[in-house]
Design a protein around this motif. Sequence first.
Motif, PDB file in Angstrom:
ATOM      1  N   ALA A  33     148.526  58.193  17.752  1.00 21.39           N
ATOM      2  CA  ALA A  33     149.841  58.791  18.015  1.00 21.39           C
ATOM      3  C   ALA A  33     150.793  57.705  18.479  1.00 21.39           C
ATOM      4  O   ALA A  33     150.413  56.799  19.224  1.00 21.39           O
ATOM      5  CB  ALA A  33     149.719  59.883  19.071  1.00 21.39           C
ATOM      6  N   ASN A  34     152.023  57.783  18.004  1.00 21.14           N
ATOM      7  CA  ASN A  34     153.068  56.852  18.429  1.00 21.14           C
ATOM      8  C   ASN A  34     154.366  57.646  18.491  1.00 21.14           C
ATOM      9  O   ASN A  34     154.695  58.369  17.555  1.00 21.14           O
ATOM     10  CB  ASN A  34     153.184  55.693  17.423  1.00 21.14           C
ATOM     11  N   GLY A  71     156.969  53.988  21.673  1.00 24.48           N
ATOM     12  CA  GLY A  71     156.827  52.688  21.020  1.00 24.48           C
ATOM     13  C   GLY A  71     155.462  52.052  21.157  1.00 24.48           C
ATOM     14  O   GLY A  71     155.201  50.995  20.566  1.00 24.48           O
ATOM     15  N   VAL A  72     154.587  52.660  21.938  1.00 26.51           N
ATOM     16  CA  VAL A  72     153.237  52.092  22.112  1.00 26.51           C
ATOM     17  C   VAL A  72     152.219  53.048  21.478  1.00 26.51           C
ATOM     18  O   VAL A  72     152.009  54.163  21.979  1.00 26.51           O
ATOM     19  CB  VAL A  72     152.906  51.882  23.608  1.00 26.51           C
ATOM     20  N   GLY A  98     154.686  49.272  14.205  1.00 24.77           N
ATOM     21  CA  GLY A  98     154.880  49.829  15.540  1.00 24.77           C
ATOM     22  C   GLY A  98     156.056  50.774  15.616  1.00 24.77           C
ATOM     23  O   GLY A  98     156.218  51.489  16.614  1.00 24.77           O
ATOM     24  N   THR A  99     156.869  50.771  14.581  1.00 23.77           N
ATOM     25  CA  THR A  99     158.024  51.677  14.582  1.00 23.77           C
ATOM     26  C   THR A  99     157.796  52.890  13.684  1.00 23.77           C
ATOM     27  O   THR A  99     158.731  53.616  13.356  1.00 23.77           O
ATOM     28  CB  THR A  99     159.290  50.930  14.113  1.00 23.77           C
ATOM     29  N   THR A 100     156.558  53.065  13.246  1.00 21.70           N
ATOM     30  CA  THR A 100     156.207  54.290  12.523  1.00 21.70           C
ATOM     31  C   THR A 100     155.656  55.285  13.539  1.00 21.70           C
ATOM     32  O   THR A 100     154.737  54.955  14.299  1.00 21.70           O
ATOM     33  CB  THR A 100     155.133  54.003  11.445  1.00 21.70           C
ATOM     34  N   TYR A 101     156.264  56.459  13.564  1.00 24.69           N
ATOM     35  CA  TYR A 101     155.926  57.419  14.616  1.00 24.69           C
ATOM     36  C   TYR A 101     155.173  58.620  14.052  1.00 24.69           C
ATOM     37  O   TYR A 101     155.186  58.877  12.848  1.00 24.69           O
ATOM     38  CB  TYR A 101     157.206  57.878  15.326  1.00 24.69           C
ATOM     39  N   GLY A 102     154.572  59.359  14.955  1.00 27.66           N
ATOM     40  CA  GLY A 102     153.896  60.593  14.572  1.00 27.66           C
ATOM     41  C   GLY A 102     152.455  60.619  15.036  1.00 27.66           C
ATOM     42  O   GLY A 102     152.020  59.795  15.848  1.00 27.66           O
ATOM     43  N   PHE A 103     151.702  61.584  14.503  1.00 27.72           N
ATOM     44  CA  PHE A 103     150.294  61.764  14.845  1.00 27.72           C
ATOM     45  C   PHE A 103     149.490  61.818  13.544  1.00 27.72           C
ATOM     46  O   PHE A 103     149.909  62.473  12.583  1.00 27.72           O
ATOM     47  CB  PHE A 103     150.113  63.067  15.631  1.00 27.72           C
TER      48      PHE A 103
END
Lengths: 261, 289
Positions: A238-239, A111-112, A170-175
Motif C-alpha cells: 500500500a502507498n 509517499g512511503v 514511489g509515486t504510484t499509489y493504491g493497494f
Amino acid sequence: MTKPNRFFTILAGFLTLLAISLPFTRFAHAETFLSPHYKIEYGNFNITSGKKTNSTMILTDTVGQNAPGAFTNTGFSLKSGFQYIYTTFNQFTFKIENGKLNINLGTLVPGVGATDTNVISITSPSGHGYQIYSQESHLFRNFTGQTIPNTSCDVGSTCTESSSGTWTSGTTYGFGFNALGINSSNTVNGVGTSDIFPNDTYYRQFANVGAPDFKNPQIIMTESFPVKNHRARITYKANIPGNQPSGNYETAITFTAVPFY
Amino acid sequence: MAFFDVTLTPAQVEIVAKPGTLITQVFTVTNNSDNTIYLTPSVSVWQPNGPSGLITYIDVPKNPYFDFSLLNSDIYLNKPFVLEAHSTQQVVLKAKSNPETPLGDAYHTLFLTQTLGETNDVSSSPSTVARIGSHFLVSISNSESPTVQSKVIAFHASPVVKDIFLTPIRFDGQITNLTDYFFKINGNLTITKNNLVIAKIPLSPDNILANHSRSVTCLKNDTPIPCVLNPPLWPGKYTATLSLDPSMNTQNASFDFFVFPFSFVLLASLVALLGLFVWRQSRTLSKTK
C-alpha cells in the motif's frame, strides 16, 4: 460324581482356550453418524486391501469385505470395497503458513510504500491439479470510511484484478498484491504463479467483491497436475499520496482453494 | 506455525442417482494447526472453465432442483462451527434432488470458509481468511451407467520440425463429451512405426464433464504428465493414435508424422565444410612452399 468332573473339565478347557485367544483378539472399528432422528453405525470388516505394484502389473484387492463390488438400488449406486475408495478418497490441504492471518502494514505514511507478506501452501489430491482464488471484501478503508483505491500500477503499465503490471515507482499509489511461487527454502521458483506474476515487481488489484465494484474472484495460483506442499509468498503493498489521511486501513482478503475436477 | 491448516477428505465425490433421490456424503475436515478455528460450511454451484480442468463459480445460476443441508445435529450450512486444534470433524452433506430434476449432471462444491469468530461476518476483519472446497459431481440418470458419446478434436504433435535428437515430441488433443453425463477418459496414446508399437502410454483418467472438452494428459506411475515421446528416434514415418475404450463411443483419432535427421545432417555438413576448409588451407600452404 463322574458327570460334574467332565463338566468342569470341559469348562476349564474352554476357559483356557478363551484366555489363550484373548491377547490375539482384534477390536472392530465402526463409524457412527448422529442426527436428531437417526443413529447409523457401520463397520468395515475387510481383512486386507490396497494397491500392489511391480514392474509389469498393478493389482488392487479387497479381501474379506462383506460385500465388495458395485451395487445399485432404486435410485442409488453404491461402490463397496477398497477399489472403489482409493480413486476418490483423496485429501486436499490448504494452509496459511507463517503464523498469522492479519495483514500488518503498520500506520500508513504518505509517499512511503508499506508491505507485508503471507505464505500459502497447497497439497492437491492424487490425479488433480488445483486453483487458488483471491478476493477482498471491500476497498482498503479506515474507520472513518475513507478508502485507498486499488492500484493501477505504474504509468504505462496498467494493472487490474485480472492483469498484472509493474509497480516500482514511489509515486504510484493504491493497494495491491503480488504472489510468487517459492520452494521449501523460500527461494522464488515461480511455480504456479509465473504466468500471473512474472516477478516481484508485478502487482495486481484484489478483486473487490463488495461495493462499488462487485468484481469476481480471480485465480492467483494454479497448476494442472497434482502437487505436494507447493507454496507461494503473497506480498501486500500500500502507498498513499500526501492528501490521503494517514492511519490504519483495513480489508478482509479471502483465499479460496479448490481442486481440478 | 500455521493459523489455517485444513485438510478436507474426499476432495471429490462422484455419484450417479435417479431423480428425486436423497444422497448423503460424509466429508472429513481436519484442523492440522495449533489453533482453534471457526469454519462455515456452504454449497456453491460451478461449471467447467476451459479444457484444462479449471472451474468457475461466476455467473453460474443456482440449480433449483437440488436442496442441500447437513445431517449433523450440531452443524448447519452457512453457520460457523468450532474445530479445535488437531481435531477432526465429519460433515455429513445431504443433497435432495427434486423428482422433476431433468436428467443430466449437476456440479457443486462444499466449501468450508474460515471465520474469525462465532459470527459469520468476515468483512470487518483486517486480515486474511482461507476457504477450502470439495467437489460434488452428480449425474441424474435412470441408468447406473449412462450412455456417453465423445469425439477427439485438435489431436496434433509439436514441434513442427521433428528431429531424431533435439527435442521431445509432444502430443496434444482434446476429447469432447457430446452427452449430458460426465465420464472418465479411458484409453491409450499409441505411437507406431512400420506397424511396430514404439510406445503405448495410458491416458490420465480425467473427468470430461457434460457437453465440455478436456485436454488429454498421459499417465506415468499413476501421475498425470504431458504426453511426450522422448528422443533419440529413428528417422521415418510414425503414426500417433488416440484410442479410447469402446464404452466412450468415440472413433479413434490418428495422424502421421515424420522424423528427420536434421541435427545429424547439419553436423555432417559442418564436419564436411570444416574438412574442406582444412584441406584447402593445407593445399594453399603446400603451393606457397
